[in-house]
Design a protein around this motif. Structure first.
Motif, PDB file in Angstrom:
ATOM      1  N   ASP A  30       0.863  -1.187   0.000  1.00 58.98           N
ATOM      2  CA  ASP A  30       0.000   0.000   0.000  1.00 58.98           C
ATOM      3  C   ASP A  30       0.895   1.232   0.000  1.00 58.98           C
ATOM      4  OD1 ASP A  30      -2.317   1.445  -0.094  1.00 58.98           O
ATOM      5  OD2 ASP A  30      -2.924   1.052   1.967  1.00 58.98           O
ATOM      6  N   GLU A  31       0.295   2.381  -0.354  1.00 60.41           N
ATOM      7  CA  GLU A  31       1.096   3.602  -0.362  1.00 60.41           C
ATOM      8  C   GLU A  31       0.431   4.690   0.456  1.00 60.41           C
ATOM      9  OE1 GLU A  31      -0.670   2.812  -3.240  1.00 60.41           O
ATOM     10  OE2 GLU A  31      -2.030   4.505  -2.977  1.00 60.41           O
ATOM     11  N   ASP A  86      -3.153  -3.146  -3.034  1.00 65.54           N
ATOM     12  CA  ASP A  86      -4.327  -2.295  -2.858  1.00 65.54           C
ATOM     13  C   ASP A  86      -4.520  -1.533  -4.170  1.00 65.54           C
ATOM     14  OD1 ASP A  86      -6.484  -1.081  -1.613  1.00 65.54           O
ATOM     15  OD2 ASP A  86      -5.271   0.632  -1.013  1.00 65.54           O
TER      16      ASP A  86
HETATM   17 MG    MG Z   1      -4.086   2.340  -0.947  1.00 63.76          MG
END
Ligand code: MG
Length: 286
Positions: free
Chosen positions: A79-80, A182
């Motif tokens: 995820d970021e 994600d």
């Molecule tokens: Mg995300």
């Protein structure tokens, strides 16, 4: 609003531990526990059925949805963080979890990082980073502004996620079978963005809102946020300046102030292409 989940006995116990501070009295033999969390009433039956009722039912039930995904115990996720914040870097994390981490993850109350307060992220993040195999990429503002000229945001993200998985794979030698990203762009686009990359990690599952469905993604999201907060602290200390998060009015004000104090440094702390830049600096000239 009403939401239902079905949990195993062990998961019921884990959910009860997580909701320890929110338990309320009840009088029903078929009920295992009742809790009130935010505006949501949670009734967990001994049968394993859990009912979430109230305005926050969706949000709160998602917090426990990962308990439902029992086969995702051995998995990796990414995820970021920081793409919506005017100030500060973009952080991408990929991490892996195994069954032996499950107790730790339950105990910490791992959930979507967006619904966990920063203070708690600092505690949970520090623990996860110690125990889970992970790879973290920090795209600093100067570099971000440079690559943003020739890459759109999703392209930048795709390259960072890809590299994070490759680094993690290198670290662990082999990644778990279930690897979840994600999703920020459809699968087809993701791989199109990577067409020029020398190595592509392709054994991926794309899932939206993955941080609430897959614990590995939830962990990656918390670690990324943890690193983001640390980087923010470093920036605050370096410039002796309070950088607001997000991209709202507080940010516009901060741009004007920061630019007066450090007229040559904005590109080192900000994502220049945001509309905030021209808006704040133009208004300030008038
Ligand atoms: Mg995300």
């Amino acid at each position: 609003m009403i939401k239902n989940l079905r949990l195993t006995q062990r998961q019921l116990i884990e959910a009860k531990i997580q909701l320890n501070d929110h338990l309320v009295e009840f009088n029903n033999d078929t009920v295992f526990f009742v809790a009130i969390y935010l505006t949501c009433r949670i009734t967990a039956y001994k049968s394993g059925k859990v009912i979430f009722q109230g305005n926050d039912a969706e949000q709160v039930s998602q917090r426990f949805a990962y308990l439902d995904a029992t086969d995702s115990l051995e998995s990796a996720g990414s995820d970021e963080v920081g793409t919506g914040d005017y100030f500060g870097p973009v952080i991408v994390c990929a991490c892996a979890i195994a069954p032996e981490h499950h107790d730790l993850i339950s105990r910490l109350g791992v959930a979507d990082s967006k619904i966990i307060a920063d203070e708690k992220i600092l505690v949970i993040g520090a623990t996860l980073i110690k125990h889970l195999p992970h790879s973290i990429l920090i795209l600093g503002n100067r570099k971000y502004n440079e690559v943003r000229i020739n890459n759109n945001l999703n392209q930048i993200k795709a390259k960072l996620h890809n590299r994070a998985f490759l680094n993690l794979q290198h670290k662990m030698r082999t990644l778990p079978k279930l690897v979840v990203i994600d999703q920020f762009t459809p699968e087809k686009n993701y791989f199109a963005y990577l067409s020029q990359e020398p190595v592509i990690f392709s054994d991926l599952i794309f899932a939206t809102k993955a941080e609430s469905k897959y614990p590995a993604v939830a962990c990656a999201s918390i670690i990324a946020r943890f690193v983001f907060l640390q980087e923010f602290e470093k920036m605050n200390a370096k410039y002796n300046f309070y950088f607001p998060k997000g991209a709202g009015i507080a940010v516009d004000k901060a741009i004007i102030e920061f630019n007066q104090l450090y007229p040559h440094d904005l590109e080192n702390v900000a994502k220049i292409h945001f509309k905030n830049t021209t808006k704040a600096l133009k208004e300030n000239r008038q």
